[in-house]
Write a protein that holds these residues in place. Structure first.
Motif, PDB file in Angstrom:
ATOM      1  N   GLU A  99       0.830  -1.205   0.000  1.00 30.06           N
ATOM      2  CA  GLU A  99       0.000   0.000   0.000  1.00 30.06           C
ATOM      3  C   GLU A  99       0.864   1.254   0.000  1.00 30.06           C
ATOM      4  O   GLU A  99       0.502   2.264  -0.627  1.00 30.06           O
ATOM      5  CB  GLU A  99      -0.919   0.009   1.218  1.00 30.06           C
ATOM      6  CG  GLU A  99      -2.016  -1.044   1.203  1.00 30.06           C
ATOM      7  CD  GLU A  99      -1.500  -2.449   1.499  1.00 30.06           C
ATOM      8  OE1 GLU A  99      -0.389  -2.581   2.069  1.00 30.06           O
ATOM      9  OE2 GLU A  99      -2.206  -3.419   1.160  1.00 30.06           O
ATOM     10  N   ASP A 103       0.515   4.264  -2.691  1.00 25.43           N
ATOM     11  CA  ASP A 103       0.143   5.551  -2.113  1.00 25.43           C
ATOM     12  C   ASP A 103       1.174   6.624  -2.453  1.00 25.43           C
ATOM     13  O   ASP A 103       0.815   7.778  -2.720  1.00 25.43           O
ATOM     14  CB  ASP A 103       0.008   5.420  -0.595  1.00 25.43           C
ATOM     15  CG  ASP A 103      -0.437   6.715   0.061  1.00 25.43           C
ATOM     16  OD1 ASP A 103      -1.499   7.227  -0.309  1.00 25.43           O
ATOM     17  OD2 ASP A 103       0.291   7.221   0.933  1.00 25.43           O
ATOM     18  N   ASN A 106       0.594   7.798  -6.050  1.00 25.05           N
ATOM     19  CA  ASN A 106      -0.603   8.631  -6.155  1.00 25.05           C
ATOM     20  C   ASN A 106      -0.420   9.993  -5.491  1.00 25.05           C
ATOM     21  O   ASN A 106      -0.924  11.010  -5.987  1.00 25.05           O
ATOM     22  CB  ASN A 106      -1.799   7.908  -5.533  1.00 25.05           C
ATOM     23  CG  ASN A 106      -2.240   6.713  -6.350  1.00 25.05           C
ATOM     24  OD1 ASN A 106      -2.154   6.718  -7.573  1.00 25.05           O
ATOM     25  ND2 ASN A 106      -2.706   5.665  -5.677  1.00 25.05           N
ATOM     26  N   SER A 107       0.310  10.033  -4.387  1.00 19.64           N
ATOM     27  CA  SER A 107       0.526  11.294  -3.676  1.00 19.64           C
ATOM     28  C   SER A 107       1.356  12.268  -4.499  1.00 19.64           C
ATOM     29  O   SER A 107       1.052  13.471  -4.550  1.00 19.64           O
ATOM     30  CB  SER A 107       1.208  11.035  -2.326  1.00 19.64           C
ATOM     31  OG  SER A 107       0.360  10.313  -1.459  1.00 19.64           O
ATOM     32  N   LYS A 259       5.455   9.809   4.600  1.00 16.69           N
ATOM     33  CA  LYS A 259       4.330   9.217   5.336  1.00 16.69           C
ATOM     34  C   LYS A 259       4.870   8.477   6.562  1.00 16.69           C
ATOM     35  O   LYS A 259       5.924   7.837   6.501  1.00 16.69           O
ATOM     36  CB  LYS A 259       3.554   8.235   4.451  1.00 16.69           C
ATOM     37  CG  LYS A 259       3.011   8.843   3.151  1.00 16.69           C
ATOM     38  CD  LYS A 259       1.930   9.871   3.418  1.00 16.69           C
ATOM     39  CE  LYS A 259       1.383  10.482   2.132  1.00 16.69           C
ATOM     40  NZ  LYS A 259       0.399   9.647   1.466  1.00 16.69           N
TER      41      LYS A 259
END
Length: 269
Positions: A99, A103, A106-107, A259
């Motif tokens: 994930e 992610d 996409n970020s 993140k």
């Protein structure tokens, strides 16, 4: 924000830091010969402090996810200008996490306002450089290629044998293997030969094996948010992107998306 007795983000279990374009940051211009880690930590600290200065502290008390964004430096690429730029992203993951890879892709696309990226290079911890672990996250990157979000894939710091294993297994072959010259002064001849035979670029880099440790992340949270908020935070991923002006070979934009997560149940226990 100075350290205090009250927690600023007591219920937060995830956080992300979006630096926007750091190319024009005056504070970084005055800093010479920073390592990749030092630059990243400076960026995280600066964004956290700036964002918190205008945040609703009461609302933060209830938030499970906190997104620190340097809004004034988020620069979208105009759709009509997209073909003028080449976007390269290097994703550093701290554990094998499917994930986190998706992610990160996409970020970055969201921050830049684009639908695709030219190249994504993956960096995994040394202990995870096995074909079994690589397969897990490489499959995610292959999905990004099949969905036309990413055009080409690269990997970082693989030996000749492991690069060969990945190449033979993968449906989307790696087109780049980065080699760290701080740990490998001379590229092994067998790696050079394999790369030449399979049209894989060998590119050098100076990134550390771990670009952001848990201790470094907690330190910057302590100095930027408050000492009461440092506990149990662990980095999940760091995505570093660069936007190159194709016709000039000049970096127009560079930034980071970081993140992190923590387990509040462990803190309570």
């Amino acid at each position: 924000m100075a350290a205090g007795s009250l927690s600023v983000i007591p219920k937060a279990e995830t956080l992300s830091v979006h630096t926007g374009n750091i190319v024009n940051w005056e504070s970084l211009r005055r800093t010479i010969n920073q390592s990749a880690t030092e630059e990243l930590i400076d960026c995280i600290g600066s964004v956290m402090k700036d964002w918190l200065s205008g945040a609703d502290k009461d609302a933060l008390q209830c938030q499970n996810e906190v997104i620190f964004v340097n809004s004034k430096h988020i620069e979208k690429i105009p759709k009509d200008d997209r073909l003028e730029y080449k976007i390269t992203v290097k994703i550093f993951i701290n554990t094998i996490n499917k994930e986190a890879v998706a992610d990160a892709v996409n970020s970055v696309m969201s921050d830049l306002g684009v639908m695709s990226l030219e190249t994504v290079i993956l960096s995994v911890p040394e202990e995870n450089r096995t074909i079994e672990d690589l397969r897990v996250v490489w499959e995610v990157l292959e999905e990004q290629v099949h969905s036309e979000k990413v055009f080409s894939l690269g990997i970082s710091d693989l030996s000749k044998n492991l690069l060969e294993d990945l190449y033979n297994w993968a449906k989307v072959k790696p087109s780049i293997n980065q080699v760290n010259l701080t740990t490998c002064c001379v590229i092994p001849p067998e790696l050079t030969e394999f790369a030449r035979e399979h049209d894989i670029q060998l590119l050098t880099h100076c990134d550390p094996p771990v670009i952001l440790s848990a201790a470094s992340l907690q330190d910057v949270i302590g100095s930027s948010v408050g000492e009461t908020d440092v506990h149990l935070w662990n980095p999940v991923s760091v995505a570093r992107y660069s936007v190159l002006i194709k016709c000039r070979g000049v970096i127009k934009s560079k930034g980071y998306v970081t993140k992190a997560k923590r387990d509040l149940l462990s803190l309570i226990g």
